[in-house]
Design a protein around this motif. Structure first.
Motif, PDB file in Angstrom:
ATOM      1  N   TYR A   1      75.082 -36.280 -14.438  1.00  0.00           N
ATOM      2  CA  TYR A   1      75.462 -37.681 -14.187  1.00  0.00           C
ATOM      3  C   TYR A   1      74.828 -38.600 -15.215  1.00  0.00           C
ATOM      4  O   TYR A   1      75.500 -39.476 -15.780  1.00  0.00           O
ATOM      5  CB  TYR A   1      75.042 -38.089 -12.770  1.00  0.00           C
TER       6      TYR A   1
ATOM      7  N   ASP B   1      78.027 -39.095 -17.397  1.00  0.00           N
ATOM      8  CA  ASP B   1      78.719 -40.101 -16.597  1.00  0.00           C
ATOM      9  C   ASP B   1      78.112 -41.492 -16.706  1.00  0.00           C
ATOM     10  O   ASP B   1      78.690 -42.464 -16.203  1.00  0.00           O
ATOM     11  CB  ASP B   1      78.746 -39.661 -15.133  1.00  0.00           C
TER      12      ASP B   1
ATOM     13  N   ALA C   1      79.636 -41.997 -20.925  1.00  0.00           N
ATOM     14  CA  ALA C   1      80.812 -42.753 -20.492  1.00  0.00           C
ATOM     15  C   ALA C   1      80.784 -44.210 -20.929  1.00  0.00           C
ATOM     16  O   ALA C   1      81.817 -44.782 -21.286  1.00  0.00           O
ATOM     17  CB  ALA C   1      80.925 -42.680 -18.968  1.00  0.00           C
TER      18      ALA C   1
ATOM     19  N   ARG D   1      85.795 -43.249 -13.448  1.00  0.00           N
ATOM     20  CA  ARG D   1      86.177 -42.222 -14.417  1.00  0.00           C
ATOM     21  C   ARG D   1      87.582 -42.469 -14.956  1.00  0.00           C
ATOM     22  O   ARG D   1      87.856 -42.262 -16.151  1.00  0.00           O
ATOM     23  CB  ARG D   1      86.088 -40.826 -13.786  1.00  0.00           C
TER      24      ARG D   1
ATOM     25  N   ASP E   1      81.714 -32.099 -12.940  1.00  0.00           N
ATOM     26  CA  ASP E   1      82.043 -33.067 -13.974  1.00  0.00           C
ATOM     27  C   ASP E   1      83.238 -32.586 -14.789  1.00  0.00           C
ATOM     28  O   ASP E   1      84.120 -33.378 -15.150  1.00  0.00           O
ATOM     29  CB  ASP E   1      80.840 -33.291 -14.884  1.00  0.00           C
TER      30      ASP E   1
ATOM     31  N   TYR F   1      83.208 -40.622 -10.614  1.00  0.00           N
ATOM     32  CA  TYR F   1      81.816 -40.955 -10.884  1.00  0.00           C
ATOM     33  C   TYR F   1      81.063 -41.352  -9.626  1.00  0.00           C
ATOM     34  O   TYR F   1      79.883 -41.011  -9.451  1.00  0.00           O
ATOM     35  CB  TYR F   1      81.733 -42.104 -11.896  1.00  0.00           C
TER      36      TYR F   1
END
Length: 511
Positions: free
Chosen positions: A291, A295, A299, A366, A449, A455
């Motif tokens: 994460y 993420d 991200a 996401r 993932d 997310y």
């Protein structure tokens, strides 16, 4: 560990014949320790301190620098999100293979470490990190997914053994009163690898405001450092050669065999069944990395800002480990009090830091981030943060606190295991359980993932697992951690005696 009664030296202990039977050491009539002959025990004075090569201080420092160059570069590479690649598929698939293998091998890694010794365990395993880095460089130019996945599989085998051996050194080599400082010291040097590793792509991509793959030079730099780390590992001495500052030796098996260590693995569950209550903490300890790296950092930020965030993340880990390593050894409070206070601090930090993370996670999804990635034009891609953007400072500090939280969590878990026992053989198994179960969690999270899990679901699983695991661990912290562990208790899980490991006095002038 309470000092045993002083004894007179064994008859004939100072004869030339005896002096060459290292690593024996003895107590003379004045209660002073005489170290064995040989380069490992040649004393070097640094201020008021006296150190020798086969001392815990030197050995912990050496293994920290090995991890600085091997796992540290691995962390720096993955901290960029997707292993530095814009498309995260290769990184996700490789890490699923890595952590799945790690979970299995890690469980048995204590057996392997106890049988072949910490120096060979770490040296051989270090090569897996170099191959892993090389696979990303190859993939960038050839898209050879099979090689990346194989490298992840191989590293899973290697890393399980390396971290078990590292756990033995970090948790069993120091004296009881210094375990927190040694764990913190290790974590500071180890995470310096992540800092340096993050500075490499930051310097090479500092003018890259677009969202791109990192340069070839980044991978080459990581490859050189991981190879050097594997070589450095061979300079470690076997555990039975180490003598602590109080004259004691590490409790190990004198004559380990594959059979004795496999039996010892299962005996650990019967002698210490409460370790099962720490398994949720083990499981949670790598769950949130995916994460954090993919993420959040991968991200929301562009290439150069991801590199900066990576540097800050690992730098915060150094700060967190240093602070908590010192506090966990605070002699003004009993060890049982410190254990409870550390648990309380972890619960508060979990609520505060991840509460802040929830506020940030609600600002993106996401679906928004991945929109436009499959097209050749950049105009429809998600607009990531650059460090010059006005809204960057808040997310930056959140990412810093995520890094600090990770180091505090890991430091406390290692300290709890080291507070339960001083037996190196048992701690090898504890470390193997820790890394194996930790990696099982990591494998699941990398796979989630890769499947495109929202997310918000990834975030919720991290927060819930961390808080819940602390509740499971509380009985162990309240009931099993004592102010000290008698040497006779530690010896029950080995074939050694008090005379084998206890020299009764402190080496003069060593803190």
């Amino acid at each position: 560990m309470a000092p045993a009664e002083k004894t007179s030296p064994t008859s004939g202990v100072d004869t030339p014949e005896h002096q060459h039977n290292e690593p024996e050491h003895f107590v003379d009539a004045d209660g002073n320790i005489s170290l064995p002959q040989g380069w490992r025990y040649k004393i070097t004075k640094i201020g008021k301190y006296r150190l020798w090569y086969a001392s815990p201080q030197i050995q912990v420092t050496l293994v920290a620098f090995v991890c600085f160059m091997c796992p540290g570069m691995f962390n720096a590479l993955n901290g960029l999100g997707g292993g530095g690649l814009l498309n995260h598929k290769a990184g996700n698939d490789s890490n699923v293979a890595l952590y799945s293998t790690f979970a299995v091998v890690g469980f048995f890694a204590g057996t392997i470490t106890n049988r072949i010794g910490v120096n060979w365990a770490i040296g051989i395993s270090g090569l897996g990190y170099a191959i892993y880095v090389a696979s990303y460089l190859v993939y960038k130019h050839t898209a050879n997914l099979g090689f990346v996945v194989f490298a992840g599989f191989l590293l899973g085998c290697c890393a399980g053994v390396l971290w078990s051996a590292q756990g033995v050194i970090m948790m069993s080599y120091p004296t009881e009163k210094n375990k927190g400082r040694y764990i913190g010291w290790f974590w500071v040097i180890f995470n310096l690898g992540g800092v340096i590793g993050g500075l490499v792509p930051l310097g090479q991509n500092i003018h890259t405001t677009a969202n791109t793959d990192v340069s070839d030079g980044t991978y080459v730099g990581f490859l050189v450092l991981t190879t050097l780390g594997a070589v450095l590992a061979l300079s470690l001495v076997p555990g039975d050669k180490v003598i602590r500052s109080d004259g004691t030796k590490v409790i190990l098996m004198k004559n380990p065999t594959w059979k004795s260590e496999l039996v010892g693995l299962w005996e650990t569950f019967f002698t210490d069944p409460y370790i099962l209550l720490l398994f949720p903490m083990f499981f949670a300890s790598n769950w949130f990395y995916t994460y954090h790296f993919n993420d959040v950092n991968g991200a929301k930020f562009n290439t150069r800002t991801r590199a900066l965030n990576s540097v800050l993340y690992w730098l915060a880990q150094m700060v967190g480990a240093a602070i908590f390593g010192f506090l966990l050894d605070a002699s003004a409070f009993r060890r049982t009090t410190r254990a409870k206070a550390a648990w309380g601090a972890l619960m508060v930090l979990t609520m505060v830091i991840w509460g802040g993370g929830w506020a940030f996670q609600k600002t993106y999804t996401r679906a928004e981030v991945t929109a436009g990635l499959d097209t050749e034009t950049l105009a429809d891609d998600y607009q990531t943060y650059d460090w010059t953007d006005g809204g960057y400072i808040g997310p930056m500090f959140l990412y810093i606190f995520y890094g600090m939280y990770d180091a505090i969590w890991q430091t406390c878990v290692y300290w709890y295991m080291g507070a339960i026992t001083n037996n190196g053989r048992k701690l090898a198994n504890f470390a193997g359980f820790y890394k194996g179960i930790q990696s099982a969690g990591g494998a699941i999270m990398w796979r989630l993932d890769g499947l495109g899990t929202p997310y918000v679901n990834m975030f919720a699983s991290c927060w819930g697992l961390l808080a819940g695991s602390l509740l499971f661990a509380l009985p162990v912290i309240l009931l099993k951690i004592k102010d000290t562990v008698p040497v006779e208790e530690d010896l029950k899980f080995s074939d050694e005696t008090v005379d084998d490991v206890y020299a009764h006095t402190k080496v003069d002038g060593v803190a």
